[in-house]
Design a protein around this motif. Sequence first.
Motif, PDB file in Angstrom:
ATOM      1  N   ASP A 268      -2.673  12.634   8.490  1.00 49.12           N
ATOM      2  CA  ASP A 268      -3.860  13.300   7.965  1.00 49.12           C
ATOM      3  C   ASP A 268      -5.043  13.172   8.921  1.00 49.12           C
ATOM      4  OD1 ASP A 268      -2.557  14.106   5.679  1.00 49.12           O
ATOM      5  OD2 ASP A 268      -3.175  12.362   4.518  1.00 49.12           O
TER       6      ASP A 268
ATOM      7  N   ASN B 140       0.559   8.176   9.113  1.00 52.15           N
ATOM      8  CA  ASN B 140      -0.594   8.893   8.569  1.00 52.15           C
ATOM      9  C   ASN B 140      -0.975  10.029   9.499  1.00 52.15           C
ATOM     10  OD1 ASN B 140      -3.029   9.798   7.592  1.00 52.15           O
ATOM     11  ND2 ASN B 140      -3.854   7.771   7.201  1.00 52.15           N
TER      12      ASN B 140
ATOM     13  N   GLN C  48      -4.105   3.429   7.389  1.00 47.40           N
ATOM     14  CA  GLN C  48      -2.836   2.725   7.379  1.00 47.40           C
ATOM     15  C   GLN C  48      -2.085   3.028   8.671  1.00 47.40           C
ATOM     16  OE1 GLN C  48      -2.296   0.508   4.881  1.00 47.40           O
ATOM     17  NE2 GLN C  48      -4.348   1.112   4.244  1.00 47.40           N
TER      18      GLN C  48
END
Length: 246
Positions: free
Chosen positions: A45, A43, A38
Amino acid sequence: MARGPKTTLAAVLLLLTGWAGPSRAEGAGCFHFGYELQDLEANRDVYLGRINALAPRVNFVKRAVFGKGCPNSSAACKDKAYLVPGDEVVISGGDGDFLCASYPGRKGVVTDGWLPRGAVSAVPEEPVAAPHGWIGTWDSGPEQTIRIEAGAQGTLRIKGDATWGASDPGRVARGAVNIGELDGEAPVRGAMLSFGMGEDGPLPYDEADEADCRVQLRRLGAYLLVRDNAMCGGHNVTFTGIYRRR
């Protein structure tokens, strides 16, 4: 760098030594970079990992679609492609003893997949020097190129070309190659750039709608991560991917 045949989808395993790294999206499947990614800015991560020295080489591990019960540490799940200590990978998820990683080779071709978690150490993200940390020509495989130059008033100018089907001689002969291009300008915000392209030219990212071309770029280690909304060219054309600077 990855050795052996390119595996379409594989995995990488991470040893967290010292710095623990960001939280990771665990339990998801391991797909190619950008498949489920996304907003690149939201994001966090996605982070950088480095193959450590616990083994002289680390083989990618097969996904379940290529081996029943994989990923696991059995010989049946070991893939032929491998990495060596010092190779840097983009981590985008994990599942138990395995992490999902992408490795861009020297020619821009990306190997994605699983490897054992203990074989990769997290690399703390460092500030990107502007503009020199961005400027240059970046490639992702044979059909995606992005050029970044100094722009006006501290901005960067981003131009790019992408195709779909240019590696298929039959499509080339039929004139069935789809094309896309980027031409925008954006201010640097840390490790991020973003912009849009509408009918009347470049736009700020937040002012472009989903029918416009919207592009995000993020520097991570030696790599340039790019995500677009699949509206920057013809059918199947995308700039989404991991790029290496020439």
